[in-house]
Design a protein around this motif. Sequence first.
Motif, PDB file in Angstrom:
ATOM      1  N   CYS A 117       0.850  -1.201   0.000  1.00  0.00           N
ATOM      2  CA  CYS A 117       0.000   0.000   0.000  1.00  0.00           C
ATOM      3  C   CYS A 117       0.884   1.249   0.000  1.00  0.00           C
ATOM      4  N   GLY A 118       0.329   2.335  -0.498  1.00  0.00           N
ATOM      5  CA  GLY A 118       0.953   3.662  -0.380  1.00  0.00           C
ATOM      6  C   GLY A 118       2.388   3.680  -0.867  1.00  0.00           C
ATOM      7  N   THR A 119       3.228   4.287  -0.071  1.00  0.00           N
ATOM      8  CA  THR A 119       4.636   4.445  -0.440  1.00  0.00           C
ATOM      9  C   THR A 119       5.303   3.095  -0.684  1.00  0.00           C
ATOM     10  N   SER A 120       4.935   2.091   0.101  1.00  0.00           N
ATOM     11  CA  SER A 120       5.560   0.771  -0.083  1.00  0.00           C
ATOM     12  C   SER A 120       5.226   0.217  -1.470  1.00  0.00           C
ATOM     13  N   SER A 171       5.976  -3.827   3.479  1.00  0.00           N
ATOM     14  CA  SER A 171       5.320  -2.982   4.477  1.00  0.00           C
ATOM     15  C   SER A 171       6.339  -2.481   5.495  1.00  0.00           C
ATOM     16  N   GLN A 172       6.422  -1.186   5.664  1.00  0.00           N
ATOM     17  CA  GLN A 172       7.311  -0.634   6.676  1.00  0.00           C
ATOM     18  C   GLN A 172       6.891  -1.132   8.050  1.00  0.00           C
ATOM     19  N   SER A 173       5.625  -0.917   8.383  1.00  0.00           N
ATOM     20  CA  SER A 173       5.152  -1.248   9.733  1.00  0.00           C
ATOM     21  C   SER A 173       4.991  -2.748   9.945  1.00  0.00           C
ATOM     22  N   THR A 214       0.061  -3.259   8.334  1.00  0.00           N
ATOM     23  CA  THR A 214      -0.992  -2.693   7.497  1.00  0.00           C
ATOM     24  C   THR A 214      -2.056  -3.766   7.216  1.00  0.00           C
ATOM     25  N   VAL A 232       4.701  10.245  10.099  1.00  0.00           N
ATOM     26  CA  VAL A 232       3.660   9.499   9.375  1.00  0.00           C
ATOM     27  C   VAL A 232       4.039   9.339   7.904  1.00  0.00           C
ATOM     28  N   ALA A 233       4.621  10.383   7.329  1.00  0.00           N
ATOM     29  CA  ALA A 233       5.037  10.283   5.924  1.00  0.00           C
ATOM     30  C   ALA A 233       6.267   9.377   5.842  1.00  0.00           C
ATOM     31  N   SER A 234       6.159   8.386   5.015  1.00  0.00           N
ATOM     32  CA  SER A 234       7.243   7.418   4.904  1.00  0.00           C
ATOM     33  C   SER A 234       8.341   7.978   4.000  1.00  0.00           C
ATOM     34  N   LEU A 248       2.231  11.823  -3.924  1.00  0.00           N
ATOM     35  CA  LEU A 248       1.652  11.347  -2.657  1.00  0.00           C
ATOM     36  C   LEU A 248       2.201  12.158  -1.488  1.00  0.00           C
ATOM     37  N   LYS A 249       3.501  12.404  -1.503  1.00  0.00           N
ATOM     38  CA  LYS A 249       4.113  13.162  -0.404  1.00  0.00           C
ATOM     39  C   LYS A 249       3.522  14.571  -0.338  1.00  0.00           C
ATOM     40  N   GLU A 297      -0.206  14.419   0.927  1.00  0.00           N
ATOM     41  CA  GLU A 297      -0.444  14.002   2.315  1.00  0.00           C
ATOM     42  C   GLU A 297       0.103  15.015   3.326  1.00  0.00           C
ATOM     43  N   VAL A 348      -1.649   1.582   9.446  1.00  0.00           N
ATOM     44  CA  VAL A 348      -3.081   1.547   9.104  1.00  0.00           C
ATOM     45  C   VAL A 348      -3.626   0.139   9.379  1.00  0.00           C
TER      46      VAL A 348
HETATM   47  O1  M6R Z   1       3.566   0.370   6.911  1.00  0.00           O
HETATM   48  P1  M6R Z   1       3.271   0.263   5.428  1.00  0.00           P
HETATM   49  O2  M6R Z   1       4.494   0.407   4.604  1.00  0.00           O
HETATM   50  O3  M6R Z   1       2.506  -0.984   5.094  1.00  0.00           O
HETATM   51  O4  M6R Z   1       2.326   1.486   5.128  1.00  0.00           O
HETATM   52  C1  M6R Z   1       1.763   1.655   3.862  1.00  0.00           C
HETATM   53  C2  M6R Z   1       1.149   3.029   3.724  1.00  0.00           C
HETATM   54  O5  M6R Z   1       0.139   3.214   4.666  1.00  0.00           O
HETATM   55  C3  M6R Z   1       2.193   4.147   3.873  1.00  0.00           C
HETATM   56  O6  M6R Z   1       3.268   3.986   3.015  1.00  0.00           O
HETATM   57  C4  M6R Z   1       1.522   5.508   3.612  1.00  0.00           C
HETATM   58  O7  M6R Z   1       1.179   5.630   2.274  1.00  0.00           O
HETATM   59  C5  M6R Z   1       2.448   6.654   4.062  1.00  0.00           C
HETATM   60  N1  M6R Z   1       1.724   7.628   4.817  1.00  0.00           N
HETATM   61  C6  M6R Z   1       3.079   7.375   2.931  1.00  0.00           C
HETATM   62  O8  M6R Z   1       3.899   8.408   3.358  1.00  0.00           O
END
Ligand code: M6R
Length: 608
Positions: free
Chosen positions: A301-304, A349-351, A354, A400-402, A487-488, A491, A605
């Motif tokens: 999702c998102g940045t990933s 996924s960073q976290s 998700t 929050v911004a990756s 996206l950056k 957001e 998320v």
């Molecule tokens: O933890 P994740 O990499 O799974 O998160 C995915 C997205 O929620 C995350 O990259 C989101 O798009 C960021 N806020 C972007 O800066």
Amino acid sequence: MCGIVGYSGHRPAVALVVEALHRLEYRGYDSAGVACVQQGSLCVSKAQGKLTQLEQLLSQEAPSTATTAMGHTRWATHGAPAVRNAHPHLSNDKSLALVHNGIIENYLEIKNELLAKGYSFYSDTDTEVLVNLIQECHKQEPDIEKAFAMALNKAHGAYAVCLMDKDQPDVFYAARMSAPLILGVGTGENFVASDIPAFLPYTRKVVFLEDGEMVRATSSSYEVRKIADLSHVDVSVQTIEWDVQAAQKSGYRHFMLKEIFEQPKVIQDAMSGRISASKDEILLPELDALPVPGRLTIVACGTSSHAGLWGRHLLESVAGIGVQVEIASEYRYKETLIFQPGEMVLVISQSGETADTLAALRRARECGATVLGLCNVVGSSIAREAHSVLYTQAGPEISVASTKAMCSQMLLLTLMALYWGQRKGILSSEKCAEYVQSLLSLPEILENSLHDMHDTAKRLARKYAQAKNFFYLGRGHCFSLALEGALKLKELSYIHAEGYASGEMKHGPIALIDSSFPTFAICLNDALLPKVKSNVVEVQARQGHVIALTNKGVDLAVDDAWIIPEVPGVLAAYVVLPALQLFSYEVADYLGKDVDQPRNLAKSVTVE
Ligand code: M6R
């Protein structure tokens, strides 16, 4: 998303819990609250808005002497952000208080049953339903731990919860099902929290609770059991390697800025131990036991997902692996998942928490696919549920911004492409050594250019911050970077921005261009430059203003040519990325936005 903290020890618990909640602020929230037992009653304080509002409220109350307490920061799901919906929630008889992260899917059904039994509800939340269900179960089951488990077994959905009982002032209970919850084991004190930074100043010893587990903790003991049958679970205590410093701003104005500037080190750390002494071979022992994929589906999702889109180019060109990139929230609900022989799924996924990405992983596994995880957070759900996991080693990402997480994901994708290319015998040691040399030179290139980039970003931000819309254009591997740049910007600064493949503009979007609609074009000195130049000229012909991120010597007549160091091939992306991040950071900061915690967003998320 919501942050949970539970504490039992020897310190003033309410103050400690509020302080710990501050270290979870990055998760995003709109209200906060705490609970403890005082003179035999549960005391709950809640406030809408930031933790400072809660602190103001607490300062007007008599100081608490409790040494056990729990707290919560809420990111609204069921019900508007308001004090009545803030956690902790009390049961009708005021004997129990509960904080919760996640969604109880069958809460309406349970609520109707409880309404029929005479219960009243004062909030719009599923959490209040759950705490009253625990009260109801407690009527049949005098042991509160058993009543807690009984209620959880009736609730469907994802949750991390922490419970306090007025009759046990020195105990907290907690449980997890598909939402993060970690036990912190201290000396004469124990903690539970949604993320490690919450209790890191006090202990580095942690137990990663598994889905379906619950814990009863006091200052001197903890016991983990299965929610399903209350059987005892033998847990292992792990030691966290990083320290509090890594989760602090270290003199930077914002976490985001600090994390952007950490990228040279992130690149180094991600490579650490993964390149042979001869510098012509990639070492990824996590992948040694798995076959080289014939095809790869990347889900994120998102940045990933932008990192995945970028990585596709190298995986295809260097390793000859066909790649498709899917958005997790779509992939998880696809009617049919078609896997070709030898196909593998890579979830990024960073976290590692998700919800959509985790669900996609589970779906792919159910369908028989081998799933690889690429995660930053050690011990996270995705890391644990994938067949094998590669850690990005980027350290805690608080903003929050990756930013640095994407850089580290790109680095691992680069290494994977080289590794698989070598295993397939299509990448020679000489060619691999060339890539390795380029990778090893990146930290220094960035160290030498980040401050200049920051200055340029500041200058351009002031010029363009009043724009209402922005296009980001890129071709080839830079298309994914254009998506990330847009996206950056949206957001962080709430300016509408779209990323497009440069060549796609003329198929519709170009209709939007006029003198008030600027374009940020990535125009690197590579084979696609003549094509990108034509697209820039098309924009200018419609009076569109252009910032071009480009290299020295490139002949471009644009409003603002932003020169960045030239790095050959797709590895140029490692220099483009921080420029995009710094521009968005500066625009948002100039406009006075909350850079580290943009409105409506959450770091992790955990709801779909
Ligand atoms: O933890 P994740 O990499 O799974 O998160 C995915 C997205 O929620 C995350 O990259 C989101 O798009 C960021 N806020 C972007 O800066």
